[in-house]
Scaffold this motif. Structure first.
Motif, PDB file in Angstrom:
ATOM      1  N   VAL A  51       0.864  -1.189   0.000  1.00  0.00           N
ATOM      2  CA  VAL A  51       0.000   0.000   0.000  1.00  0.00           C
ATOM      3  C   VAL A  51       0.891   1.225   0.000  1.00  0.00           C
ATOM      4  N   GLN A  52       0.656   2.090  -0.960  1.00  0.00           N
ATOM      5  CA  GLN A  52       1.435   3.323  -1.057  1.00  0.00           C
ATOM      6  C   GLN A  52       0.528   4.513  -0.783  1.00  0.00           C
ATOM      7  N   ASN A  53       1.066   5.464  -0.050  1.00  0.00           N
ATOM      8  CA  ASN A  53       0.328   6.699   0.197  1.00  0.00           C
ATOM      9  C   ASN A  53       0.391   7.563  -1.056  1.00  0.00           C
ATOM     10  N   PRO A  54      -0.695   8.253  -1.354  1.00  0.00           N
ATOM     11  CA  PRO A  54      -0.656   9.139  -2.524  1.00  0.00           C
ATOM     12  C   PRO A  54       0.283  10.311  -2.254  1.00  0.00           C
ATOM     13  N   PRO A  55       0.880  10.849  -3.312  1.00  0.00           N
ATOM     14  CA  PRO A  55       1.763  12.008  -3.115  1.00  0.00           C
ATOM     15  C   PRO A  55       0.944  13.203  -2.613  1.00  0.00           C
ATOM     16  N   PRO A  56       1.540  14.056  -1.817  1.00  0.00           N
ATOM     17  CA  PRO A  56       0.798  15.220  -1.321  1.00  0.00           C
ATOM     18  C   PRO A  56       0.509  16.195  -2.462  1.00  0.00           C
ATOM     19  N   PHE A  57      -0.537  16.998  -2.245  1.00  0.00           N
ATOM     20  CA  PHE A  57      -0.839  18.025  -3.233  1.00  0.00           C
ATOM     21  C   PHE A  57       0.316  19.006  -3.294  1.00  0.00           C
ATOM     22  N   PRO A  58       0.594  19.581  -4.472  1.00  0.00           N
ATOM     23  CA  PRO A  58       1.738  20.492  -4.588  1.00  0.00           C
ATOM     24  C   PRO A  58       1.636  21.707  -3.676  1.00  0.00           C
ATOM     25  N   ASN A  59       0.419  22.184  -3.431  1.00  0.00           N
ATOM     26  CA  ASN A  59       0.262  23.371  -2.596  1.00  0.00           C
ATOM     27  C   ASN A  59      -0.730  23.048  -1.490  1.00  0.00           C
ATOM     28  N   SER A  60      -0.281  22.348  -0.489  1.00  0.00           N
ATOM     29  CA  SER A  60      -1.173  21.926   0.576  1.00  0.00           C
ATOM     30  C   SER A  60      -1.315  22.981   1.672  1.00  0.00           C
ATOM     31  N   SER A  61      -0.641  24.118   1.548  1.00  0.00           N
ATOM     32  CA  SER A  61      -0.709  25.150   2.576  1.00  0.00           C
ATOM     33  C   SER A  61      -2.011  25.946   2.517  1.00  0.00           C
ATOM     34  N   GLY A  62      -2.770  25.853   1.430  1.00  0.00           N
ATOM     35  CA  GLY A  62      -4.015  26.591   1.306  1.00  0.00           C
ATOM     36  C   GLY A  62      -3.858  27.927   0.597  1.00  0.00           C
ATOM     37  N   ALA A  63      -2.651  28.438   0.467  1.00  0.00           N
ATOM     38  CA  ALA A  63      -2.425  29.701  -0.228  1.00  0.00           C
ATOM     39  C   ALA A  63      -2.486  29.473  -1.735  1.00  0.00           C
ATOM     40  N   PRO A  64      -3.130  30.377  -2.479  1.00  0.00           N
ATOM     41  CA  PRO A  64      -3.207  30.180  -3.931  1.00  0.00           C
ATOM     42  C   PRO A  64      -1.827  30.322  -4.578  1.00  0.00           C
ATOM     43  N   THR A  65      -1.639  29.594  -5.682  1.00  0.00           N
ATOM     44  CA  THR A  65      -0.360  29.649  -6.383  1.00  0.00           C
ATOM     45  C   THR A  65      -0.258  30.878  -7.268  1.00  0.00           C
ATOM     46  N   GLN A  66      -1.398  31.476  -7.598  1.00  0.00           N
ATOM     47  CA  GLN A  66      -1.391  32.708  -8.382  1.00  0.00           C
ATOM     48  C   GLN A  66      -2.636  33.524  -8.043  1.00  0.00           C
ATOM     49  N   VAL A  67      -2.540  34.798  -8.264  1.00  0.00           N
ATOM     50  CA  VAL A  67      -3.643  35.719  -7.994  1.00  0.00           C
ATOM     51  C   VAL A  67      -4.351  35.985  -9.313  1.00  0.00           C
ATOM     52  N   ALA A  68      -5.665  36.058  -9.274  1.00  0.00           N
ATOM     53  CA  ALA A  68      -6.440  36.324 -10.490  1.00  0.00           C
ATOM     54  C   ALA A  68      -7.603  37.247 -10.152  1.00  0.00           C
ATOM     55  N   PHE A  69      -8.131  37.907 -11.176  1.00  0.00           N
ATOM     56  CA  PHE A  69      -9.344  38.695 -11.026  1.00  0.00           C
ATOM     57  C   PHE A  69     -10.526  37.738 -11.032  1.00  0.00           C
ATOM     58  N   ASP A  70     -11.525  37.984 -10.190  1.00  0.00           N
ATOM     59  CA  ASP A  70     -12.712  37.143 -10.253  1.00  0.00           C
ATOM     60  C   ASP A  70     -13.619  37.635 -11.387  1.00  0.00           C
ATOM     61  N   ARG A  71     -14.720  36.963 -11.586  1.00  0.00           N
ATOM     62  CA  ARG A  71     -15.583  37.252 -12.736  1.00  0.00           C
ATOM     63  C   ARG A  71     -16.173  38.664 -12.678  1.00  0.00           C
ATOM     64  N   ILE A  72     -16.580  39.105 -11.502  1.00  0.00           N
ATOM     65  CA  ILE A  72     -17.173  40.438 -11.370  1.00  0.00           C
ATOM     66  C   ILE A  72     -16.123  41.516 -11.627  1.00  0.00           C
ATOM     67  N   GLU A  73     -14.936  41.352 -11.056  1.00  0.00           N
ATOM     68  CA  GLU A  73     -13.853  42.320 -11.273  1.00  0.00           C
ATOM     69  C   GLU A  73     -13.488  42.395 -12.747  1.00  0.00           C
ATOM     70  N   LEU A  74     -13.343  41.254 -13.368  1.00  0.00           N
ATOM     71  CA  LEU A  74     -12.975  41.226 -14.782  1.00  0.00           C
ATOM     72  C   LEU A  74     -14.076  41.830 -15.652  1.00  0.00           C
ATOM     73  N   GLY A  75     -15.325  41.613 -15.281  1.00  0.00           N
ATOM     74  CA  GLY A  75     -16.434  42.219 -16.019  1.00  0.00           C
ATOM     75  C   GLY A  75     -16.391  43.738 -15.963  1.00  0.00           C
ATOM     76  N   ARG A  76     -16.086  44.281 -14.791  1.00  0.00           N
ATOM     77  CA  ARG A  76     -15.995  45.748 -14.658  1.00  0.00           C
ATOM     78  C   ARG A  76     -14.815  46.300 -15.456  1.00  0.00           C
ATOM     79  N   ILE A  77     -13.695  45.615 -15.396  1.00  0.00           N
ATOM     80  CA  ILE A  77     -12.503  46.082 -16.123  1.00  0.00           C
ATOM     81  C   ILE A  77     -12.744  46.012 -17.627  1.00  0.00           C
ATOM     82  N   LEU A  78     -13.318  44.907 -18.095  1.00  0.00           N
ATOM     83  CA  LEU A  78     -13.565  44.772 -19.532  1.00  0.00           C
ATOM     84  C   LEU A  78     -14.669  45.720 -20.008  1.00  0.00           C
TER      85      LEU A  78
END
Length: 115
Positions: free
Chosen positions: A3-30
């Motif tokens: 039995v092998q344990n699955p590899p851990p998720f690459p970012n298990s700390s909970g912090a996002p790997t990149q920042v993005a605009f959400d749909r509402i923000e992007l709608g206002r900008i566009l």
């Protein structure tokens, strides 16, 4: 059977790997971008989603430096505000906690006197 344990998720700390605009923000900008294109002021845009910020860059022509950069930096949320409009020369034109008042500095460019 082994039995092998699955590899851990690459970012298990909970912090996002990149920042993005959400749909509402992007709608206002566009929405603002569309009005400026219709007025003949802007012609192209680019988006960058980095580890610490999301950037929406606006160009008059594709081969130039950006006229304006709209940045979202969540690390500044509790201090100066996470949204900023930065001019071509690197000066911060407006910074704030909400996107709409920050974009208002660019909306004024649409208002021109009629000759």
């Amino acid at each position: 059977m082994t039995v092998q344990n699955p590899p851990p998720f690459p970012n298990s700390s909970g912090a996002p790997t990149q920042v993005a605009f959400d749909r509402i923000e992007l709608g206002r900008i566009l929405g603002l971008y569309g009005r400026m294109v219709a007025a003949g002021e802007w012609r192209d845009y680019a988006m960058s989603f980095l580890r610490d910020r999301a950037v929406f860059s606006v160009f008059r022509r594709a081969a130039e430096h950006p006229l304006y950069r709209i940045e979202k930096i969540p690390a500044l949320r509790q201090r100066q505000g996470q949204y900023a409009v930065i001019g071509m020369d690197g000066r911060v034109l407006k910074r704030g906690h909400e996107l709409v008042p920050v974009l208002a500095v660019l909306e004024r460019k649409l208002i021109r006197p009629i000759d």
